[in-house]
Each structure stands twice: as structure tokens, then as C-alpha cells.
Design an enzyme around this catalytic site. Structure first.
Site, PDB file in Angstrom:
ATOM      1  N   HIS A  80       4.706 -14.598 -17.599  1.00 41.90           N
ATOM      2  CA  HIS A  80       5.700 -15.479 -18.198  1.00 41.90           C
ATOM      3  C   HIS A  80       5.660 -15.390 -19.720  1.00 41.90           C
ATOM      4  O   HIS A  80       6.636 -15.656 -20.395  1.00 41.90           O
ATOM      5  CB  HIS A  80       5.454 -16.938 -17.801  1.00 41.90           C
ATOM      6  CG  HIS A  80       5.414 -17.167 -16.333  1.00 41.90           C
ATOM      7  ND1 HIS A  80       6.496 -16.918 -15.516  1.00 41.90           N
ATOM      8  CD2 HIS A  80       4.435 -17.611 -15.514  1.00 41.90           C
ATOM      9  CE1 HIS A  80       6.177 -17.210 -14.265  1.00 41.90           C
ATOM     10  NE2 HIS A  80       4.929 -17.620 -14.237  1.00 41.90           N
ATOM     11  N   HIS A 105       0.794 -19.363 -27.019  1.00 46.79           N
ATOM     12  CA  HIS A 105       1.651 -18.369 -26.375  1.00 46.79           C
ATOM     13  C   HIS A 105       3.012 -18.355 -27.060  1.00 46.79           C
ATOM     14  O   HIS A 105       3.281 -19.186 -27.934  1.00 46.79           O
ATOM     15  CB  HIS A 105       1.762 -18.676 -24.875  1.00 46.79           C
ATOM     16  CG  HIS A 105       2.386 -20.008 -24.603  1.00 46.79           C
ATOM     17  ND1 HIS A 105       1.652 -21.153 -24.396  1.00 46.79           N
ATOM     18  CD2 HIS A 105       3.684 -20.388 -24.520  1.00 46.79           C
ATOM     19  CE1 HIS A 105       2.464 -22.171 -24.197  1.00 46.79           C
ATOM     20  NE2 HIS A 105       3.721 -21.729 -24.268  1.00 46.79           N
ATOM     21  N   HIS A 124       3.844 -21.700 -29.181  1.00 42.98           N
ATOM     22  CA  HIS A 124       3.339 -22.991 -28.710  1.00 42.98           C
ATOM     23  C   HIS A 124       1.819 -22.967 -28.727  1.00 42.98           C
ATOM     24  O   HIS A 124       1.196 -22.156 -28.047  1.00 42.98           O
ATOM     25  CB  HIS A 124       3.826 -23.269 -27.285  1.00 42.98           C
ATOM     26  CG  HIS A 124       5.276 -23.609 -27.226  1.00 42.98           C
ATOM     27  ND1 HIS A 124       6.024 -23.510 -26.083  1.00 42.98           N
ATOM     28  CD2 HIS A 124       6.112 -24.063 -28.198  1.00 42.98           C
ATOM     29  CE1 HIS A 124       7.276 -23.888 -26.357  1.00 42.98           C
ATOM     30  NE2 HIS A 124       7.354 -24.214 -27.625  1.00 42.98           N
ATOM     31  N   THR A 191       7.673 -25.326 -18.848  1.00 41.32           N
ATOM     32  CA  THR A 191       7.604 -24.463 -17.661  1.00 41.32           C
ATOM     33  C   THR A 191       7.220 -25.338 -16.473  1.00 41.32           C
ATOM     34  O   THR A 191       6.633 -26.415 -16.652  1.00 41.32           O
ATOM     35  CB  THR A 191       6.524 -23.381 -17.856  1.00 41.32           C
ATOM     36  OG1 THR A 191       5.278 -24.005 -18.176  1.00 41.32           O
ATOM     37  CG2 THR A 191       6.911 -22.411 -18.958  1.00 41.32           C
TER      38      THR A 191
HETATM   39 ZN   LIG Z   1       5.530 -22.636 -24.219  1.00 41.60          ZN
END
Ligand SMILES: [Zn+2]
Length: 240
Positions: A80, A105, A124, A191
Site C-alpha cells: 500500500h 510512510h 505521514h 486506510t
Molecule cells: Zn498514511
């Protein structure tokens, strides 16, 4: 505040759960339907991220101190995003509460919008306090000068999903802007499972990365940004 399962933020484990992603068949509009545990992605009232309109904010009196160190441990492509995991890397103090950096990330393009505008990339930095409350420090990237730490990250950025690599030390402060003025609001994971109760801090000043670096990260991550979510009755705090 509830305890969260950090492993679900963006972990290696999560990709083996429901096959959520960012394509038409498994993208943000489908997340709530993929698994009943993801229902907040659809019905949550404090979802992230958001569009920030600076003229609709309230002055913040909360002090923010960034105290990030130079540590780094692992880097992984979890399917992801590209994620760096940390151990004893310092963190930040917000509202007199200490949060430790757990992982960082990237999303291309940004998930946060400012005055309706996206940025080519957003980082983030996921932090946790001693009671496992989450705080995400978000940094927006714009096209400009080459960033030395991003070069280091790109030199490792794995293409093979799930394999963890050891990284050299990095200077985390070089991924941060000089000015620490911020917007703060309550939100969620961006997410699945879209858990709420996450403190968000978006730094106002963006950081530069070269077009080559932005393109290189986008080539790995593709489009991995959830669209902006309704603000509803939330207040956005603003500190200069
Ligand atoms: Zn994130």
C-alpha cells in the site's frame, strides 16, 4: 481514547486481510463493503483526511515541539505504501503529552488538501503515546530542490512486497520543514479499518523534493491517496 492495532495502520499483515487498495474494484469507495470491520470508512463522522480552508479555522493555543532523532530500523513495501519503522527515534510533544514516532510512510498525491489544492506527495509520521493513542504528523511535499533523505529512502525503496530491509540511520529532521506552524483536528486512519480517535497535525510549511524524486516514489506507490472526507462538525485549530 481507544487502543488501536498499530499493525493495521499500514502494515505487512494488513495486505493479507481483505484485499483493499486504490483501484476501481478495491478502492476507497469499496472499502466498507470489503469487510464489516471497515464500516467506519463509510459511516464514520470524523474521517481523514480533509480539505483545510484556512479562513474557517480557530486559533490554537496548544504547543507543539518536534524532537525527532536520527534512528531508523526497517523499510518495507507493504503493498500500500513504502514504510519506515522506528525504534527509539524520539517523537514530539503536543498538549504536554509525549508521542513516540513508530513509523512513517508516503502517499502520492497528498491526501490532505489546503484550500482545495492537492500536493504531489504527503508523508505521514505515525506516533503513539504511552496509552497507544495515535497522532499522525502530516508533511506535504512540493516540487523543488532534491531532498537528501528521500534519496536515501529511494535507494532502499523495495519493489518486492512484504520483504523488510535494514536501513542506515537517517536524519528525520531533514524530512521536516523549518517552521512548525500547524493545523490540528481529530480524524481517523486514512486506510481500512478507518478507526477514529486519531489526532492529526498537518504542518503548514511544505518540504521540497525534486521532480525526479516525486516521480520515482509515484512510480512505486502509484495513486495511493484516499479522497478528502466531510469535515462535519469538527473544528480545525491553526497555529502560526
Ligand atoms: Zn498514511
Amino acid at each position: 481514547m481507544k487502543k488501536f492495532f498499530l499493525s493495521l495502520v499500514c502494515s505487512v499483515g494488513s495486505m493479507y486481510a481483505a484485499q483493499w487498495g486504490y483501484d476501481k474494484h478495491n478502492g476507497p469507495d469499496t472499502w466498507a463493503k470489503l469487510d464489516s470491520k471497515f464500516k467506519l470508512c463509510n459511516i464514520g463522522m470524523k474521517q481523514s483526511s480533509i480539505n483545510i480552508e484556512s479562513n474557517k479555522t480557530t486559533e490554537s493555543r496548544n504547543e507543539l515541539h518536534l524532537l525527532h532523532g536520527t534512528n531508523s530500523k526497517d523499510i518495507v513495501n507493504n503493498g500500500h505504501t513504502i514504510m519506515l519503522q522506528f525504534n527509539e527515534a524520539g517523537g514530539l510533544v503536543y498538549q504536554n503529552k509525549k508521542y513516540n514516532l513508530v513509523q512513517l510512510h508516503f502517499h502520492t498525491p497528498s491526501e490532505t488538501q489546503i484550500e482545495g489544492k492537492s500536493y504531489p506527495m504527503e508523508m505521514h509520521m505515525v506516533h503513539k503515546d504511552s496509552e497507544d493513542n495515535l497522532l499522525v504528523l502530516a508533511v506535504l511535499f512540493q516540487k523543488g530542490q532534491n531532498n537528501a533523505v528521500l534519496n536515501n529512502i529511494l535507494s532502499y525503496a523495495p519493489m518486492d512486497i512484504g520483504k523488510v530491509y535494514q536501513m542506515d540511520m537517517i536524519y528525520i529532521s531533514q524530512l521536516l520543514p523549518k517552521n512548525h506552524g500547524y493545523y490540528a483536528f481529530g480524524g481517523s486512519l486514512t486506510t481500512p479499518p478507518c478507526e477514529e480517535g486519531v489526532q492529526w497535525i498537518v504542518l503548514k510549511e511544505s518540504v521540497e523534493a525534486s521532480q525526479y524524486q516525486l516521480d520515482a516514489l509515484h512510480a512505486i506507490l502509484k495513486d495511493n491517496a484516499r479522497g478528502v472526507q466531510p469535515l462535519n462538525d469538527r473544528v480545525i485549530l491553526s497555529a502560526p
